[in-house]
Design an enzyme around this catalytic site. Structure first.
Site, PDB file in Angstrom:
ATOM      1  N   ASP A  27       0.972  -1.101   0.036  1.00  0.00           N
ATOM      2  CA  ASP A  27      -0.261   0.117  -0.081  1.00  0.00           C
ATOM      3  C   ASP A  27       0.822   1.294   0.009  1.00  0.00           C
ATOM      4  O   ASP A  27       2.027   1.169   0.589  1.00  0.00           O
ATOM      5  CB  ASP A  27      -0.778   0.001   1.200  1.00  0.00           C
ATOM      6  N   ARG A  31      -0.108   7.477  -2.502  1.00  0.00           N
ATOM      7  CA  ARG A  31       0.573   8.832  -1.637  1.00  0.00           C
ATOM      8  C   ARG A  31       1.995   9.146  -1.996  1.00  0.00           C
ATOM      9  O   ARG A  31       2.328  10.117  -1.848  1.00  0.00           O
ATOM     10  CB  ARG A  31       0.348   8.358  -0.172  1.00  0.00           C
ATOM     11  N   HIS A  44       2.044   3.265  -9.178  1.00  0.00           N
ATOM     12  CA  HIS A  44       2.048   1.966  -9.277  1.00  0.00           C
ATOM     13  C   HIS A  44       3.239   1.374 -10.248  1.00  0.00           C
ATOM     14  O   HIS A  44       3.682   0.326 -10.104  1.00  0.00           O
ATOM     15  CB  HIS A  44       0.771   1.586 -10.118  1.00  0.00           C
ATOM     16  N   LEU A 138      11.106 -20.179  -4.649  1.00  0.00           N
ATOM     17  CA  LEU A 138      10.059 -19.399  -4.297  1.00  0.00           C
ATOM     18  C   LEU A 138       8.606 -19.525  -4.761  1.00  0.00           C
ATOM     19  O   LEU A 138       8.666 -19.633  -6.172  1.00  0.00           O
ATOM     20  CB  LEU A 138      10.417 -17.886  -3.958  1.00  0.00           C
ATOM     21  N   ARG A 195       2.530  -4.740   6.143  1.00  0.00           N
ATOM     22  CA  ARG A 195       1.547  -3.819   5.546  1.00  0.00           C
ATOM     23  C   ARG A 195       2.651  -2.667   5.453  1.00  0.00           C
ATOM     24  O   ARG A 195       2.922  -2.072   6.371  1.00  0.00           O
ATOM     25  CB  ARG A 195       0.287  -3.436   6.100  1.00  0.00           C
TER      26      ARG A 195
HETATM   27  C1  IPE Z   1      -5.328  -2.687   0.074  1.00  0.00           C
HETATM   28  O1  IPE Z   1      -5.040  -1.456  -0.325  1.00  0.00           O
HETATM   29  C2  IPE Z   1      -5.447  -3.509  -1.235  1.00  0.00           C
HETATM   30  C3  IPE Z   1      -4.070  -3.715  -1.988  1.00  0.00           C
HETATM   31  C4  IPE Z   1      -3.004  -3.333  -1.343  1.00  0.00           C
HETATM   32  C5  IPE Z   1      -4.323  -4.347  -3.378  1.00  0.00           C
HETATM   33  P1  IPE Z   1      -6.067  -0.408  -0.254  1.00  0.00           P
HETATM   34  O2  IPE Z   1      -5.330   0.969  -0.649  1.00  0.00           O
HETATM   35  O3  IPE Z   1      -7.148  -0.763  -1.344  1.00  0.00           O
HETATM   36  O4  IPE Z   1      -6.812  -0.533   1.090  1.00  0.00           O
HETATM   37  P2  IPE Z   1      -7.472   0.632   1.818  1.00  0.00           P
HETATM   38  O5  IPE Z   1      -8.822   1.143   0.986  1.00  0.00           O
HETATM   39  O6  IPE Z   1      -6.805   1.687   2.149  1.00  0.00           O
HETATM   40  O7  IPE Z   1      -8.238  -0.018   3.134  1.00  0.00           O
HETATM   41  C1  IPE Z   2      -1.667   0.179  -3.329  1.00  0.00           C
HETATM   42  O1  IPE Z   2      -1.504   1.682  -3.450  1.00  0.00           O
HETATM   43  C2  IPE Z   2      -2.024  -0.520  -4.488  1.00  0.00           C
HETATM   44  C3  IPE Z   2      -3.412  -0.952  -4.874  1.00  0.00           C
HETATM   45  C4  IPE Z   2      -4.192  -0.880  -3.934  1.00  0.00           C
HETATM   46  C5  IPE Z   2      -3.550  -1.148  -6.152  1.00  0.00           C
HETATM   47  P1  IPE Z   2      -2.731   2.663  -3.380  1.00  0.00           P
HETATM   48  O2  IPE Z   2      -3.033   2.838  -4.751  1.00  0.00           O
HETATM   49  O3  IPE Z   2      -3.650   2.002  -2.450  1.00  0.00           O
HETATM   50  O4  IPE Z   2      -1.923   3.868  -2.735  1.00  0.00           O
HETATM   51  P2  IPE Z   2      -2.536   4.972  -1.727  1.00  0.00           P
HETATM   52  O5  IPE Z   2      -3.098   4.103  -0.461  1.00  0.00           O
HETATM   53  O6  IPE Z   2      -3.709   5.640  -2.088  1.00  0.00           O
HETATM   54  O7  IPE Z   2      -1.438   5.543  -1.218  1.00  0.00           O
HETATM   55 MG    MG Z   3      -3.863   2.321  -0.389  1.00  0.00          MG
END
Ligand code: IPE
Ligand code: IPE
Ligand code: MG
Length: 252
Positions: A27, A31, A44, A138, A195
């Site tokens: 995650d 940001r 991404h 792995l 996480r």
């Molecule tokens: C969790 O991240 C899902 C993945 C990393 C694929 P999100 O960004 O979707 O989670 P929330 O919305 O903050 O809970």
């Molecule tokens: C995690 O990063 C990737 C996916 C959920 C696909 P985010 O896109 O959720 O990034 P934040 O949490 O908004 O920073």
């Molecule tokens: Mg996120």
């Protein structure tokens, strides 16, 4: 990242007590990009490089299974342009990385609702899984269009069908019955759940399977997460006492 620091960390890890399965909620891509005044999709793109690094270090250390939460069921509700960009990125990355996966003896598998993916994505994934099926190092598990509630609901339906068909009685349903009906049936439960991005939640990931996982949350955004950070998480895992409901004296 200092290489010295990484070598020291690696040397400090007890290879005899590695987590057999590490699961990661990747995650913070959005940001990370926002902080730099860039589009979320740039985060991404950078996140794919982290996937490569972390697959490498997990493989080097001798971790058996690495599950990466790449796209959740709920993520389908993001703006269409972001969903399309993410899917495209995943497909391209899988194709590009397949030769290295083979070279590093990494087997790719996936969990999630394959039916919701585009035909192209499904085919590329399938090809990569076939091409790496012989690899014995792995196991890299990609959680794609995955959510735990989707998976548990699906398992409940399957078990109900077996009961209706007379193959199973309700009394025969055990923990094991549930586990073997999940998409992770062939995979041991995670020992360590990481996480990135700092949020203290599970976001519908492996709810059943993380029953006794050690949880490690780092504020570092996924694109910044490096091999040193991964080793720090493993080192922290090795300092924990896993009691599984017993007393400290019992597990000593
Ligand atoms: C969790 O991240 C899902 C993945 C990393 C694929 P999100 O960004 O979707 O989670 P929330 O919305 O903050 O809970
Ligand atoms: C995690 O990063 C990737 C996916 C959920 C696909 P985010 O896109 O959720 O990034 P934040 O949490 O908004 O920073
Ligand atoms: Mg996120």
């Amino acid at each position: 990242m200092s290489t010295d620091n990484l070598q020291e960390l690696i040397a400090g890890i007890d290879r005899g007590r590695l987590p057999r399965h590490v699961a990661i909620i990747m995650d913070g891509n959005g940001r990370w990009a926002k902080k730099r005044g860039m589009e979320r999709s740039a985060g991404h793109v950078e996140g794919v490089n982290t996937v490569r690094r972390i697959t490498e270090i997990a493989s080097e250390l001798g971790v058996g299974y690495l599950t990466l939460y790449a796209f959740s069921t709920e993520n389908w509700n993001r703006p269409q342009a972001e969903v399309d960009a993410l899917m495209h990125l995943i497909v391209v990355a899988i194709e590009r990385e397949t030769p290295d996966l083979i070279k590093n003896n990494v087997r790719l598998t996936m969990i999630g609702d394959l039916d919701r993916l585009t035909d192209e994505a499904r085919e590329r994934l399938k090809r990569c899984m076939d091409d790496t099926a012989h690899c014995t190092g792995l196991t890299l598990v990609l959680a794609l269009s995955y959510s735990s509630r989707w998976e548990i609901t699906r398992a409940a339906r399957e078990i109900a069908r077996e009961v209706l068909a007379g193959h199973l009685s309700p009394q025969e349903i055990t923990d094991d019955t549930i586990s073997t009906h999940l998409t992770t049936a062939a995979i041991p439960d995670p020992d360590l759940l990481i996480r990135t991005g700092g949020d203290m939640r599970i976001s519908n990931f492996l709810l059943w399977q993380v029953a006794y996982a050690e949880i490690y949350v780092t504020p570092t955004y996924w694109p910044d997460f490096d091999k040193t950070d991964f080793c720090r998480a493993v080192a922290e895992y090795q300092r924990r006492e896993r009691r599984f409901g017993l007393t400290s004296e019992q597990v000593k």
